[in-house]
Write a protein that holds these residues in place. Structure first.
Motif, PDB file in Angstrom:
ATOM      1  N   LEU A 133       0.804  -1.196   0.009  1.00 12.01           N
ATOM      2  CA  LEU A 133      -0.120  -0.127   0.001  1.00 12.01           C
ATOM      3  C   LEU A 133       0.830   1.204  -0.244  1.00 12.01           C
ATOM      4  O   LEU A 133       0.378   2.368  -0.588  1.00 12.01           O
ATOM      5  CB  LEU A 133      -0.923  -0.026   1.252  1.00 12.01           C
ATOM      6  N   ILE A 134       2.101   1.203   0.306  1.00 10.94           N
ATOM      7  CA  ILE A 134       2.795   2.325   0.247  1.00 10.94           C
ATOM      8  C   ILE A 134       4.184   2.277  -0.644  1.00 10.94           C
ATOM      9  O   ILE A 134       4.844   3.217  -0.891  1.00 10.94           O
ATOM     10  CB  ILE A 134       3.742   2.493   1.691  1.00 10.94           C
ATOM     11  N   ARG A 135       3.948   1.382  -1.532  1.00  8.27           N
ATOM     12  CA  ARG A 135       5.062   1.131  -2.492  1.00  8.27           C
ATOM     13  C   ARG A 135       5.208   2.176  -3.518  1.00  8.27           C
ATOM     14  O   ARG A 135       6.113   2.661  -3.917  1.00  8.27           O
ATOM     15  CB  ARG A 135       4.518  -0.242  -3.399  1.00  8.27           C
ATOM     16  N   SER A 136       3.967   2.993  -3.929  1.00  4.42           N
ATOM     17  CA  SER A 136       3.999   3.844  -4.487  1.00  4.42           C
ATOM     18  C   SER A 136       4.951   5.163  -4.398  1.00  4.42           C
ATOM     19  O   SER A 136       5.077   6.059  -5.000  1.00  4.42           O
ATOM     20  CB  SER A 136       2.683   4.446  -5.446  1.00  4.42           C
ATOM     21  N   ARG A 137       5.067   5.195  -2.821  1.00  5.79           N
ATOM     22  CA  ARG A 137       5.475   6.312  -2.172  1.00  5.79           C
ATOM     23  C   ARG A 137       7.254   5.934  -1.678  1.00  5.79           C
ATOM     24  O   ARG A 137       8.070   6.518  -1.956  1.00  5.79           O
ATOM     25  CB  ARG A 137       4.998   6.640  -1.026  1.00  5.79           C
ATOM     26  N   VAL A 138       7.283   4.706  -1.288  1.00  2.00           N
ATOM     27  CA  VAL A 138       8.738   4.221  -1.075  1.00  2.00           C
ATOM     28  C   VAL A 138       9.462   3.819  -1.986  1.00  2.00           C
ATOM     29  O   VAL A 138      10.582   4.002  -2.006  1.00  2.00           O
ATOM     30  CB  VAL A 138       8.326   3.188   0.230  1.00  2.00           C
ATOM     31  N   ARG A 139       8.999   3.117  -2.749  1.00  2.00           N
ATOM     32  CA  ARG A 139       9.531   2.492  -4.066  1.00  2.00           C
ATOM     33  C   ARG A 139      10.768   1.648  -3.676  1.00  2.00           C
ATOM     34  O   ARG A 139      10.738   0.750  -2.803  1.00  2.00           O
ATOM     35  CB  ARG A 139       9.911   3.604  -4.984  1.00  2.00           C
ATOM     36  N   GLY A 140      12.203   2.019  -4.052  1.00  2.00           N
ATOM     37  CA  GLY A 140      13.266   1.389  -3.852  1.00  2.00           C
ATOM     38  C   GLY A 140      13.993   1.642  -2.488  1.00  2.00           C
ATOM     39  O   GLY A 140      14.810   1.087  -2.230  1.00  2.00           O
ATOM     40  N   THR A 141      13.369   2.808  -1.849  1.00  2.81           N
ATOM     41  CA  THR A 141      14.193   3.275  -1.016  1.00  2.81           C
ATOM     42  C   THR A 141      13.596   2.493   0.464  1.00  2.81           C
ATOM     43  O   THR A 141      12.493   2.268   0.711  1.00  2.81           O
ATOM     44  CB  THR A 141      13.520   4.715  -0.600  1.00  2.81           C
ATOM     45  N   GLY A 142      14.415   2.306   1.322  1.00  4.22           N
ATOM     46  CA  GLY A 142      14.321   1.383   2.679  1.00  4.22           C
ATOM     47  C   GLY A 142      13.309   2.070   3.472  1.00  4.22           C
ATOM     48  O   GLY A 142      13.536   3.413   3.678  1.00  4.22           O
ATOM     49  N   LEU A 143      12.601   1.476   4.517  1.00  2.00           N
ATOM     50  CA  LEU A 143      12.086   2.280   5.738  1.00  2.00           C
ATOM     51  C   LEU A 143      12.743   2.064   6.781  1.00  2.00           C
ATOM     52  O   LEU A 143      13.468   0.995   7.008  1.00  2.00           O
ATOM     53  CB  LEU A 143      10.855   1.352   5.936  1.00  2.00           C
ATOM     54  N   ARG A 144      12.916   3.137   7.668  1.00  2.00           N
ATOM     55  CA  ARG A 144      13.575   3.176   8.941  1.00  2.00           C
ATOM     56  C   ARG A 144      12.869   3.508   9.993  1.00  2.00           C
ATOM     57  O   ARG A 144      11.833   4.444   9.975  1.00  2.00           O
ATOM     58  CB  ARG A 144      14.998   3.986   8.711  1.00  2.00           C
ATOM     59  N   PRO A 145      13.192   3.181  11.294  1.00  2.00           N
ATOM     60  CA  PRO A 145      12.523   3.804  12.462  1.00  2.00           C
ATOM     61  C   PRO A 145      12.664   5.489  12.556  1.00  2.00           C
ATOM     62  O   PRO A 145      13.762   5.713  12.541  1.00  2.00           O
ATOM     63  CB  PRO A 145      13.182   3.179  13.651  1.00  2.00           C
ATOM     64  N   GLN A 146      11.875   5.961  12.611  1.00  2.00           N
ATOM     65  CA  GLN A 146      11.848   7.663  12.734  1.00  2.00           C
ATOM     66  C   GLN A 146      11.804   7.985  14.244  1.00  2.00           C
ATOM     67  O   GLN A 146      12.575   9.146  14.660  1.00  2.00           O
ATOM     68  CB  GLN A 146      10.851   8.285  11.651  1.00  2.00           C
ATOM     69  N   VAL A 147      10.834   7.675  14.916  1.00  2.00           N
ATOM     70  CA  VAL A 147      10.624   8.280  16.240  1.00  2.00           C
ATOM     71  C   VAL A 147       9.709   7.240  17.062  1.00  2.00           C
ATOM     72  O   VAL A 147       9.054   6.280  16.211  1.00  2.00           O
ATOM     73  CB  VAL A 147       9.858   9.349  16.002  1.00  2.00           C
ATOM     74  N   ARG A 148       9.798   7.029  18.459  1.00  2.00           N
ATOM     75  CA  ARG A 148       9.202   6.022  19.580  1.00  2.00           C
ATOM     76  C   ARG A 148       8.219   6.985  20.158  1.00  2.00           C
ATOM     77  O   ARG A 148       8.752   7.849  20.739  1.00  2.00           O
ATOM     78  CB  ARG A 148      10.203   5.333  20.035  1.00  2.00           C
ATOM     79  N   LEU A 149       7.184   6.496  20.227  1.00  2.00           N
ATOM     80  CA  LEU A 149       6.109   7.049  21.102  1.00  2.00           C
ATOM     81  C   LEU A 149       5.576   6.354  22.280  1.00  2.00           C
ATOM     82  O   LEU A 149       5.246   5.277  21.844  1.00  2.00           O
ATOM     83  CB  LEU A 149       4.808   7.650  20.306  1.00  2.00           C
TER      84      LEU A 149
END
Length: 506
Positions: free
Chosen positions: A103-119
Motif C-alpha cells: 500500500l505504500i509502494r508508490s511512495r517508498v519505491r526502492g527506498t528502505g524504511l527506517r524507524p523515525q521516532v518512538r512514542l
C-alpha cells in the motif's frame, strides 16, 4: 491478514497548565452522551517507520509497529479527509507486513524504511455512551513521550474517536464543551507530526499545486504535479479495490499524457514522448479492469429496467458468472502492473521530469498568451474528427470515427481544464461545453462495446441451453440508444462550437 477500519476523530490539547490540572471535563449531558464510563489505563509503545526523507509523513501517512493495548500490531493510516483516516492493520511481527508494504509502494519505491521516532503513551480510556448504553465514542487522554535519537518531547493530548455510524456532529458538540474547559483542537494532524516537529524537524512540505509565477511553464508544471500526486495517491486505493479508484488513477495518467501532447511548445517532446508512451501502457493495464466495471454497471442497469416478461432464463446469474470470470483476470493484470519494476520506473521518471523540467522557450512567456493557442489547437483537432464522423453513413466505420472523436474531445477538455487556473472562466466554459460532447460520444462508445459483449453472452447462454432472447432484446436496445446519440450529436456539437466560447480565450 490486513484489517481496515475508518477513524473519524478529533484531537485536542490543553491551552493552559491550569486547564491541564483540571483535566477533561465531564461530558455527560453533552449532545446525546448519557454516561461516561472509565475503561482504565493502558501503556502503548509505538515505533513509527518512514523513508529517510519522510515521504510518508509528507503525504500524511503513518506506519507504526505498536505493542500494548487490544490492537497491538502494525498499523498504516491513510488520510481520507480532515479528521478522517483509514487504518489498515496487520499482525505483529518484526518486519513490515507485505500487505502494508504494497500500500505504500508508490511512495517508498526502492527506498528502505527506517524507524523515525518512538512514542511511549500512557492512555486513559473512557467510553461515551447514549441512553441505551450504546457506544458513541471513545475518549482517550494520552500522556506522550517522544524519543528521536537523543531528542525527546512530552505532552498531553485528548482524542475523541467516533464509534461506527455515529453522527460526526457529536464531535462539534464535544469541541464546544472542551473550549469552555480550556481545550482547543490540536494544531498537529497526528502524534507523529507533532513528535517530528518537537524533536528536530517537521515533516517536509510538498510543493503546492499553484503556479509559482504567471508563466506558461509554471502553470503546466503545476498541473502535472497535481496529476502525478493523484496517480500516487490512488495506488493504495486501487490495491484496496475502493470504488472508482481505478478510474481516478487512469484519468490521472491520461491527463498527464494529454498535457505532454497539448503543451508540446512548453515541454521538450524528446523527453515527454517516451513518458507519454509509458503512461499509455499504464492506462491500458488499468483500463481492462475499469472497462469491465463500466460494462457491468451498464448491463446490470439495463436488465433492471426490463419488465419481468422479457427476462427469460437465468439472466442475472449468467451476467454475474461472466463478470466474475472476466474481472478476476483484469484485476490480476492491474495489480501485476502496479507490482512491476516498469511502473516504479515510470514514477521515478515523472519525479525527475518535475524536478528538472525540460522547458522550451515559450515556457517563459505569459500563460495567457501560450495556453490559449494550445487549447484552440486541440479544439480544431476535435472539430475535424467530428466533421469526419458526421459525414459517414451509420455503421461500423462511423462507430470507429466517433470513437476517435471521443478521444479528441477528451484531450480538448483536458487542455481547457488545465488552463483554467491561468485563463479562468473562458477556459472553464469551453471545458464544460466539450465535456458534453465527450459524454455523448462516450455513451455511444460504451454502447458499441456493450453490443459486442451481449453477442458473446447470447452465445454463452445458447451453448448452455439457456434462452438467449433477453440478450437479443438488450442488443436491440443498445442499437436504439446508439442511433439516438447520433441524432443528438449535431445539436450538442453546435453548442460546443459557439464562436463566442473560443473568442473569449483570445
Amino acid at each position: 491478514m490486513a484489517d481496515t477500519k475508518r477513524e473519524i476523530e478529533r484531537k485536542f490539547e490543553f491551552t493552559k497548565a491550569s486547564a491541564a490540572r483540571r483535566g477533561v471535563p465531564d461530558l455527560t449531558g453533552t449532545a446525546g452522551i448519557a454516561a461516561v464510563t472509565d475503561q482504565g489505563t493502558v501503556d502503548l509503545d509505538a515505533v513509527y517507520y518512514d523513508t529517510p526523507d519522510q515521504r510518508l509523513a509528507a503525504d500524511g501517512l503513518t506506519l507504526r509497529r505498536r505493542t500494548g493495548g487490544a490492537d497491538a500490531g502494525w498499523h498504516l493510516k491513510l488520510p481520507v479527509s480532515p479528521g478522517v483516516r483509514d487504518e489498515v492493520g496487520a499482525e505483529l511481527g518484526d518486519a513490515v507486513p507485505r500487505s502494508l508494504a504494497a500500500l505504500i509502494r508508490s511512495r517508498v519505491r526502492g527506498t528502505g524504511l527506517r524507524p523515525q521516532v518512538r512514542l511511549l503513551s500512557s492512555r486513559r480510556v473512557s467510553h461515551l455512551l447514549d441512553a441505551d448504553g450504546a457506544l458513541l465514542a471513545e475518549l482517550s487522554t494520552d500522556t506522550v513521550l517522544a524519543e528521536r535519537g537523543e531528542a525527546t518531547a512530552a505532552w498531553t493530548e485528548v482524542e475523541v474517536e467516533l464509534a461506527d455510524g455515529v453522527d460526526p456532529g457529536l464531535l462539534d458538540a464535544v469541541e464546544k464543551a472542551f473550549r469552555k474547559a480550556g481545550l482547543k483542537v490540536s494544531e498537529a494532524p497526528s502524534k507523529l507530526a507533532r513528535a517530528l516537529a518537537e524533536t528536530g524537524s517537521a515533516p517536509p512540505v510538498r510543493p503546492g499545486h499553484e503556479a509559482a509565477d504567471p508563466t506558461a511553464g509554471a502553470h503546466v508544471l503545476a498541473y502535472l504535479r497535481t496529476q502525478r500526486d493523484a496517480l500516487v495517491a490512488q495506488d493504495p486505493a486501487v490495491r484496496r479495490n475502493l470504488p472508482d479508484s481505478v478510474h481516478r488513477m487512469r484519468v490521472a495518467t491520461r491527463r498527464m499524457r494529454s498535457a505532454f501532447t497539448t503543451y508540446r511548445k512548453v515541454l521538450d517532446r524528446t523527453v515527454t514522448d517516451p513518458l507519454g508512451e509509458e503512461l499509455r501502457w499504464l492506462a491500458g493495464e488499468l483500463g481492462a479492469d475499469r472497462d469491465q466495471e463500466v460494462l457491468l454497471e451498464r448491463l446490470r442497469a439495463h436488465i433492471g429496467e426490463l419488465p419481468r416478461t422479457l427476462l427469460m432464463g437465468p439472466v442475472r446469474n449468467r451476467l454475474r458468472l461472466w463478470h466474475t470470470t472476466r474481472r478476476s483476470g483484469t484485476r490480476r493484470r492491474a495489480l501485476a502492473a502496479l507490482d512491476g519494476a516498469r511502473y516504479l520506473a515510470l514514477l521515478d521518471s515523472l519525479d525527475a521530469l518535475l524536478d528538472a523540467p525540460p522547458l522550451l522557450g515559450p515556457a517563459a512567456d505569459p500563460a495567457d498568451e501560450v495556453l490559449p493557442r494550445a487549447v484552440l489547437r486541440d479544439f480544431a483537432r476535435l472539430a475535424g474528427r467530428v466533421d469526419t464522423a458526421l459525414a459517414l453513413e451509420p455503421g461500423g466505420e462511423r462507430d470507429l470515427a466517433l470513437h476517435d472523436a471521443r478521444k479528441a474531445a477528451k484531450r480538448a477538455r483536458y487542455a481547457a481544464e488545465a488552463a483554467v487556473p491561468a485563463l479562468g472562466k473562458p477556459a472553464k466554459r469551453l471545458a464544460k461545453a466539450v465535456k458534453s460532447v465527450q459524454s455523448l460520444l462516450g455513451d455511444h462508445q460504451d454502447g458499441v462495446v456493450a453490443r459486442a459483449a451481449l453477442r458473446g453472452l447470447a452465445a454463452q447462454a445458447q451453448g448452455s441451453g439457456e434462452p438467449s432472447f433477453t440478450w437479443g432484446v438488450l442488443h436491440a436496445r443498445e442499437e436504439s440508444l446508439a442511433e439516438r446519440r447520433e441524432r443528438e450529436l449535431p445539436e450538442v456539437w453546435a453548442a460546443a462550437c459557439d464562436p463566442e466560447l473560443r473568442a473569449a480565450l483570445a
